[in-house]
Scaffold this motif. Structure first.
Motif, PDB file in Angstrom:
ATOM      1  N   ALA A  49      82.815  18.528  53.903  1.00  0.00           N
ATOM      2  CA  ALA A  49      81.557  17.245  53.005  1.00  0.00           C
ATOM      3  C   ALA A  49      80.232  17.466  53.734  1.00  0.00           C
ATOM      4  CB  ALA A  49      82.378  16.290  53.990  1.00  0.00           C
ATOM      5  N   TYR A  60      82.304  17.104  47.996  1.00  0.00           N
ATOM      6  CA  TYR A  60      83.087  17.187  48.706  1.00  0.00           C
ATOM      7  C   TYR A  60      83.837  19.106  48.190  1.00  0.00           C
ATOM      8  CZ  TYR A  60      83.651  12.637  50.606  1.00  0.00           C
ATOM      9  OH  TYR A  60      83.248  11.240  50.743  1.00  0.00           O
ATOM     10  N   LYS A  65      88.731  16.682  48.440  1.00  0.00           N
ATOM     11  CA  LYS A  65      88.282  15.403  47.353  1.00  0.00           C
ATOM     12  C   LYS A  65      89.620  14.515  47.692  1.00  0.00           C
ATOM     13  CE  LYS A  65      85.541  17.356  44.497  1.00  0.00           C
ATOM     14  NZ  LYS A  65      84.959  18.123  43.596  1.00  0.00           N
TER      15      LYS A  65
END
Length: 123
Positions: A49, A60, A65
């Motif tokens: 990230a 991300y 995610k």
């Protein structure tokens, strides 16, 4: 140039949550974009990230995610990685990194690295 120290890594069961912290020294933290990367044994370091200097923009990897959230508190010189719904494949050493230009998603965009914190997710 900032110096970075990660903390918060530990052993956790699958499905659990952890919050990693990365504390930065220096008065210029808010000028840096920040990233989290991880490296599992025998594997290359991979992007997790990233967040821009203000916190308004994030990125991300597909693998995290919807489960992980990156955030920062410039008043505390700290960037966080909230990790939920952890999986055994999230096991790795997690590193934070600082970039003086952009919230890159590759390691070569970052010129300052912390020492890492171990996250182990048991099944």
């Amino acid at each position: 140039q900032v110096q970075l120290v990660e903390s918060g890594g530990r052993l956790v069961q699958a499905g659990g949550s952890l919050r990693l912290s990365c504390a930065a020294s220096g008065r210029t933290f808010s000028r840096y974009a920040m990233g989290w990367f991880r490296q599992a044994p025998g594997k290359e370091r991979e992007f997790v990230a990233a967040i821009n200097w203000s916190g308004a923009r994030t990125a991300y990897s597909d693998s995290v995610k919807g489960r992980f959230t990156i955030s920062r508190d410039n008043a505390k010189n700290t960037v966080y990685l909230q990790m939920n719904s952890l999986k055994p494949e999230d096991t790795a050493v997690y590193y934070c990194a600082a970039s003086s230009s952009y919230y890159y998603t590759t390691t070569d965009g970052y010129n300052v690295w912390g020492q890492g914190t171990q996250v182990t997710v048991s099944s």
